[in-house]
Scaffold this active site. Structure first.
Site, mmCIF file in Angstrom:
data_model
loop_
_atom_site.group_PDB
_atom_site.id
_atom_site.type_symbol
_atom_site.label_atom_id
_atom_site.label_comp_id
_atom_site.label_asym_id
_atom_site.label_seq_id
_atom_site.Cartn_x
_atom_site.Cartn_y
_atom_site.Cartn_z
ATOM 1 N N GLY A 34 1.308 1.169 -2.086
ATOM 2 C CA GLY A 34 2.306 2.080 -2.635
ATOM 3 C C GLY A 34 3.058 1.455 -3.785
ATOM 4 N NE ARG A 35 7.533 0.000 -0.992
ATOM 5 C CZ ARG A 35 8.130 -0.427 0.094
ATOM 6 N NH1 ARG A 35 9.442 -0.519 0.112
ATOM 7 N NH2 ARG A 35 7.438 -0.770 1.163
ATOM 8 C CG ASP B 141 4.972 6.396 -0.005
ATOM 9 O OD1 ASP B 141 4.532 7.401 0.594
ATOM 10 O OD2 ASP B 141 4.710 5.232 0.334
ATOM 11 C CG ASN C 110 -4.068 24.061 22.711
ATOM 12 O OD1 ASN C 110 -5.216 24.378 22.410
ATOM 13 N ND2 ASN C 110 -3.038 24.881 22.548
ATOM 14 C CG ASP D 87 2.720 18.120 20.371
ATOM 15 O OD1 ASP D 87 2.771 18.437 21.578
ATOM 16 O OD2 ASP D 87 3.526 18.548 19.520
ATOM 17 C CB ILE D 88 -0.002 18.795 24.613
ATOM 18 C CG1 ILE D 88 0.284 20.060 23.794
ATOM 19 C CG2 ILE D 88 1.207 18.388 25.437
ATOM 20 C CD1 ILE D 88 0.516 21.292 24.657
ATOM 21 C CD GLN E 298 4.670 -2.933 4.101
ATOM 22 O OE1 GLN E 298 4.635 -3.341 5.264
ATOM 23 N NE2 GLN E 298 4.269 -1.718 3.757
ATOM 24 C CE LYS F 72 2.302 6.475 10.537
ATOM 25 N NZ LYS F 72 2.595 6.883 9.150
ATOM 26 C CB THR G 146 3.602 -2.479 10.668
ATOM 27 O OG1 THR G 146 3.905 -1.389 9.797
ATOM 28 C CG2 THR G 146 2.107 -2.669 10.753
ATOM 29 C CE LYS H 253 0.411 5.979 3.259
ATOM 30 N NZ LYS H 253 1.581 6.691 3.800
ATOM 31 C CG ASP I 222 0.475 8.352 6.936
ATOM 32 O OD1 ASP I 222 0.234 8.308 8.157
ATOM 33 O OD2 ASP I 222 1.245 7.546 6.364
#
Ligand code: C5P
Length: 244
Positions: free
Chosen positions: A217-218, A12, A69, A66-67, A197, A63, A125, A34, A61
């Protein structure tokens, strides 16, 4: 210090150059990296290609939601970048997840690459009971998470992303071979600063609760010496795994 497969480091950072520098600094220690929508939107697929060509495992990552196809086509593109792990929203439904899994398998076969790991996002989350209810889901959040994980498994996905608090219930419901990717890692060797978090666990504790991979990450990338910070987590994980 041995590389540990379970540790995925979230890159990140602001630029592709910084991401590559970090990946170089963590070479041989992190099990994978990631790349999220911010860095991908800025730098594009070349960064994934570069890291994958170096032999790194990349969790893309993005995410997808959508449809069927469109998601299948997005997964096809992601596989062509060399991504090792790809995620889609489980709430996109069974046909969407099935289309994603099929596209992952078929594209990999066509280009002679290993099949990617397809992972479902259950409930973000950042959502709590109230924000979930606003989307029309009335039942308890934890039940919804476990049912979405079961749905993801039924649709042929390899696993889900889940917070440390949800890991044990998903492991119980979905069996030992289902992958659980767990962010929100803090405490013990991952440091005391929780940042934003809320529901956290230490690295070894999360793996003991059933996580297949932890995303950090951090605690690593914001450390003055990221390699040393990663080594401390690897050490804790190796010791933790030996005792399980
Ligand atoms: O810096 P930190 O260790 O909190 O980073 C965790 C990473 O995992 C971030 O990239 C964050 O966006 C991601 N993530 C998360 N919680 C989720 C899904 C992804 O923290 N439920």
């Amino acid at each position: 210090m041995q590389r540990i497969d379970e540790l995925l480091v979230a890159l990140d950072v602001n630029t592709g150059t910084q991401a590559l520098e970090l990946a170089t600094a963590l070479d041989g220690i992190a099990g994978g990296f990631k790349i999220g929508s911010r860095l991908f939107t800025l730098e594009g697929p070349q960064l994934v290609r570069t890291l994958s060509a170096r032999g790194a495992r990349v969790f893309l990552d993005l995410k997808f939601h959508d449809i069927p196809n469109t998601v299948a086509q997005a997964v096809e593109s992601a596989v062509q970048t060399g991504a090792w792990m790809i995620n889609v929203h489980a709430s996109g439904g069974v046909p969407m997840m099935q289309a994603a899994a099929k596209a992952g398998r078929e594209t990999a076969q066509r280009i002679g690459a290993p099949a990617p790991l397809l992972i479902g996002v259950t409930v973000l989350t950042s959502m709590d009971a109230v924000t979930l209810q606003q989307t029309g889901v009335e039942r308890p959040l934890a039940d919804h998470v476990v049912d979405l994980a079961i749905l993801a498994r039924t649709a042929g996905l390899d696993g889900v992303v889940a917070s440390p608090q949800e890991t044990a219930a998903i492991r119980k419901a979905c069996g030992k071979d289902f992958l659980i990717v767990t962010p929100g890692i803090r405490g013990a060797s991952a440091g005391a600063d929780k940042n934003d978090q809320m529901r956290t666990m230490g690295p070894a504790e999360a793996v003991r609760a059933g996580a297949s991979y932890i995303v950090v990450g951090r605690p690593i990338i914001a450390a003055s010496d990221p390699r040393r910070a990663a080594e401390a987590i690897v050490k804790e994980l190796s010791e933790g795994l030996l005792t399980t």
